[in-house]
Design an enzyme around this catalytic site. Structure first.
Site, PDB file in Angstrom:
ATOM      1  CD  GLU A 145      -4.995   5.894   8.944  1.00 16.72           C
ATOM      2  OE1 GLU A 145      -5.634   4.822   9.697  1.00 16.72           O
ATOM      3  OE2 GLU A 145      -4.675   6.890   9.191  1.00 16.72           O
TER       4      GLU A 145
ATOM      5  N   GLY B 110     -15.250  25.327 -13.532  1.00 14.95           N
ATOM      6  CA  GLY B 110     -14.606  25.839 -14.827  1.00 14.95           C
ATOM      7  C   GLY B 110     -13.221  25.844 -14.851  1.00 14.95           C
TER       8      GLY B 110
HETATM    9  C1  LIG Z   1       0.116   9.516   0.964  1.00 13.28           C
HETATM   10  C2  LIG Z   1      -0.071   7.963   1.755  1.00 13.28           C
HETATM   11  C3  LIG Z   1       0.090   7.474   2.782  1.00 13.28           C
HETATM   12  C4  LIG Z   1       1.023   6.428   3.547  1.00 13.28           C
HETATM   13  N1  LIG Z   1       1.439   6.321   5.065  1.00 13.28           N
HETATM   14  C5  LIG Z   1       1.799   5.338   5.235  1.00 13.28           C
HETATM   15  C6  LIG Z   1       2.191   5.210   6.375  1.00 13.28           C
HETATM   16  O1  LIG Z   1       2.618   6.320   6.914  1.00 13.28           O
HETATM   17  N2  LIG Z   1       3.127   3.810   7.324  1.00 13.28           N
HETATM   18  C7  LIG Z   1       2.515   2.948   6.521  1.00 13.28           C
HETATM   19  O2  LIG Z   1       2.515   1.893   7.106  1.00 13.28           O
HETATM   20  N3  LIG Z   1       1.747   2.916   5.639  1.00 13.28           N
HETATM   21  C8  LIG Z   1       1.572   3.790   4.749  1.00 13.28           C
HETATM   22  N4  LIG Z   1       1.076   4.224   3.577  1.00 13.28           N
HETATM   23  C9  LIG Z   1       1.164   3.176   2.386  1.00 13.28           C
HETATM   24  C10 LIG Z   1      -1.140   2.540   2.701  1.00 13.28           C
HETATM   25  O3  LIG Z   1      -0.984   2.379   3.382  1.00 13.28           O
HETATM   26  C11 LIG Z   1      -0.797   1.464   1.387  1.00 13.28           C
HETATM   27  O4  LIG Z   1      -0.446   2.100  -0.334  1.00 13.28           O
HETATM   28  C12 LIG Z   1      -2.106   1.345   0.714  1.00 13.28           C
HETATM   29  O5  LIG Z   1      -2.745  -0.331   1.754  1.00 13.28           O
HETATM   30  C13 LIG Z   1      -2.601   0.384  -0.546  1.00 13.28           C
HETATM   31  O6  LIG Z   1      -0.957  -0.316  -0.545  1.00 13.28           O
HETATM   32  P1  LIG Z   1      -0.255  -0.459  -2.365  1.00 13.28           P
HETATM   33  O7  LIG Z   1       0.218   0.703  -2.284  1.00 13.28           O
HETATM   34  O8  LIG Z   1       0.510  -1.733  -1.813  1.00 13.28           O
HETATM   35  O9  LIG Z   1      -1.709  -1.117  -2.636  1.00 13.28           O
HETATM   36  P2  LIG Z   1      -1.849  -2.680  -3.175  1.00 13.28           P
HETATM   37  O10 LIG Z   1      -1.836  -3.317  -1.990  1.00 13.28           O
HETATM   38  O11 LIG Z   1      -1.045  -3.201  -4.308  1.00 13.28           O
HETATM   39  O12 LIG Z   1      -2.669  -2.422  -3.849  1.00 13.28           O
HETATM   40  C14 LIG Z   1      -3.504  -1.894  -5.545  1.00 13.28           C
HETATM   41  C15 LIG Z   1      -4.457  -2.183  -6.044  1.00 13.28           C
HETATM   42  O13 LIG Z   1      -5.623  -3.580  -5.628  1.00 13.28           O
HETATM   43  C16 LIG Z   1      -6.277  -3.256  -4.840  1.00 13.28           C
HETATM   44  N5  LIG Z   1      -6.340  -4.357  -3.717  1.00 13.28           N
HETATM   45  C17 LIG Z   1      -4.950  -4.853  -3.110  1.00 13.28           C
HETATM   46  N6  LIG Z   1      -5.320  -6.178  -2.177  1.00 13.28           N
HETATM   47  C18 LIG Z   1      -7.030  -6.061  -3.324  1.00 13.28           C
HETATM   48  C19 LIG Z   1      -8.530  -7.215  -2.583  1.00 13.28           C
HETATM   49  N7  LIG Z   1      -7.686  -8.799  -2.049  1.00 13.28           N
HETATM   50  N8  LIG Z   1      -9.363  -7.260  -3.396  1.00 13.28           N
HETATM   51  C20 LIG Z   1      -9.532  -6.180  -4.147  1.00 13.28           C
HETATM   52  N9  LIG Z   1      -8.757  -5.625  -4.453  1.00 13.28           N
HETATM   53  C21 LIG Z   1      -7.125  -5.535  -3.942  1.00 13.28           C
HETATM   54  C22 LIG Z   1      -5.626  -1.791  -4.182  1.00 13.28           C
HETATM   55  O14 LIG Z   1      -7.185  -1.911  -4.062  1.00 13.28           O
HETATM   56  C23 LIG Z   1      -5.406  -1.283  -4.873  1.00 13.28           C
HETATM   57  O15 LIG Z   1      -6.730  -0.554  -5.436  1.00 13.28           O
HETATM   58  C24 LIG Z   1       0.685   5.246   3.187  1.00 13.28           C
HETATM   59  C25 LIG Z   1       0.358   5.575   1.759  1.00 13.28           C
HETATM   60  C26 LIG Z   1      -0.138   6.764   0.857  1.00 13.28           C
HETATM   61  C27 LIG Z   1      -0.215   6.851  -0.382  1.00 13.28           C
END
Ligand SMILES: Cc1cc2nc3c(=O)[nH]c(=O)nc-3n(C[C@H](O)[C@H](O)[C@H](O)COP(=O)(O)OP(=O)(O)OC[C@H]3O[C@@H](n4cnc5c(N)ncnc54)[C@H](O)[C@@H]3O)c2cc1C
Length: 378
Positions: A361, A337
């Site tokens: 990831e 709650g």
């Molecule tokens: C807390 C945290 C720690 C991280 N640590 C690391 C790290 O140590 N090293 C590193 O290299 N990266 C790291 N990342 C990056 C992480 O891997 C990316 O944020 C993730 O892969 C998504 O990329 P983006 O944020 O650019 O989202 P985007 O790729 O812009 O995606 C935005 C939205 O669109 C959706 N989307 C995109 N393409 C498609 C598709 N083809 N079909 C359907 N939906 C889609 C996604 O699922 C998401 O909902 C980290 C991220 C976070 C939040």
């Protein structure tokens, strides 16, 4: 579930649990939510041997073992999130070296990773290359005395505290215009710096990095030119299911919190734990977590046995476990709650901490693409 684990695995999980409750809980109570890795945390984890299952025996580890990494992450994430992230990043930043490094590179970096003297990170994501990692813009140009790296990396965990990073960059050539390569870049390299520290909804050391003609010695190239994408994907095949393990650990802590709160809270003259609506929630939470745990252990066992469908199993485990743990934690907040949304309560903290696991990831949507593509592969 326990039948999937040997008595040695169960003992290891118990050792991790008693370490976490003894040491990590006191580090957590001392430092709380942090945006850098406390020196005491890395030292404590190194001394406790938490990084040993990331590294081959020749370099001071116990041999890479996905199942043991999962067992450790499950326990750590339920107690102190920065410890879990540190274990994950030590794996993400060292496994490309394990996979593609030369003898010299392995001897130079891996023993330090095991001891916790070296904190490492994995820098793949960029402002214009998130889910679409093939769209990297960071470029490495071959020079007489090394490679000059220029570009930006975003969302790099432990990027502020780490001593080195494995950085992925384009190395286009006429034969292979889409070539990507991996490089070890040490902190202090001129032209390589933290551009910005990012402030997340939950405790996390995370930064943007800038490379401005940062000159990297030739011996810091990992593997051959053009093998970077394979090294990145090989590393994710090891570490992806371990994100699921961390999620299960967070969900388990939330379930335990709900199980101890519900019998104490009396409304309408009876403990809410006696209300069927609450009992159904508890049953769903426990069942989903158990299913998630099974998928995670199964994927890890496949990885440790070099199964051909490990990519499929890892994506299923990561997808299901992170979504199930998120639902479980949400229900734990609901069972508490108003108390569940008071800042500083365990379920409130977990509610914030679980959220990024459905994104990093590879987002849940990307895991679904990986799964569906694998199913349709001929
Ligand atoms: C807390 C945290 C720690 C991280 N640590 C690391 C790290 O140590 N090293 C590193 O290299 N990266 C790291 N990342 C990056 C992480 O891997 C990316 O944020 C993730 O892969 C998504 O990329 P983006 O944020 O650019 O989202 P985007 O790729 O812009 O995606 C935005 C939205 O669109 C959706 N989307 C995109 N393409 C498609 C598709 N083809 N079909 C359907 N939906 C889609 C996604 O699922 C998401 O909902 C980290 C991220 C976070 C939040």
């Amino acid at each position: 579930m326990e039948t999937m684990l040997s008595s040695e695995d169960l003992t290891y999980r118990e050792e991790c649990r008693s370490y976490a409750l003894r040491e990590l809980a006191s580090i957590r109570d001392k430092y709380g939510e942090v945006n850098e890795v406390p020196q005491e945390l890395r030292k404590s984890m190194g001394e406790a041997g938490l990084f040993r299952y990331l590294i081959p025996r020749e370099y001071g580890g116990y041999g890479v073992c996905a199942l043991r990494i999962c067992l450790a992450r499950e326990v750590l994430a339920g107690v102190y999130c920065p410890a879990d992230v540190t274990l994950a990043m030590q794996g993400l930043g060292s496994y490309p070296i394990v996979l593609g490094g030369t003898e010299e590179q392995k001897s130079k970096y891996l023993p330090g990773v095991v001891a916790g003297d070296i904190l490492t990170t994995f820098a793949l994501t960029e402002p214009n290359a998130g889910s679409d990692v093939s769209n990297l813009e960071t470029v490495a140009v071959e020079m007489k005395d090394g490679y000059a790296l220029t570009g930006k990396k975003r969302f790099i965990s432990n990027g502020y505290s780490s001593n080195m990073a494995v950085i992925f960059a384009k190395t286009p050539s006429e034969e292979n215009p889409r070539s990507i390569s991996a490089f070890v870049v040490e902190k202090g390299t001129p032209g390589f710096e933290v551009e910005k520290r990012l402030d997340l909804m939950a405790s996390h050391d995370i930064v943007s990095l800038r490379l401005d003609s940062a000159l990297i010695p030739k011996e810091n190239l990992l593997g051959k030119i053009g093998t970077g994408f394979k090294l990145a994907m090989g590393t994710l095949d090891l570490m992806r299911m371990t994100v699921g393990a961390a999620a299960v650990g967070m969900g388990q802590t939330a379930l335990e919190e709900a199980l101890s709160y519900a019998p104490e809270r009396v409304q309408f003259g009876v403990p809410i734990a006696k209300q069927q609506g609450i009992m159904f929630k508890l049953a769903d939470m426990a069942t989903e977590l158990e299913a998630a745990r099974l998928l995670v252990y199964r994927a890890a066992i496949k990885k440790d046995n070099d199964a051909l469908d490990v990519t499929l199993a890892a994506s299923m485990a990561k997808l299901y476990a992170t979504e199930a743990a998120w639902r479980t934690i949400d229900q734990a907040v609901q069972i508490h709650g108003g108390v569940g949304v008071i800042k500083g309560s365990t379920v409130e903290r977990l509610y914030r901490e679980i959220r990024p696991l459905r994104i990093y990831e590879g987002t849940s949507e990307i895991q679904k693409l990986v799964i569906a593509r694998f199913l349709q592969k001929k």
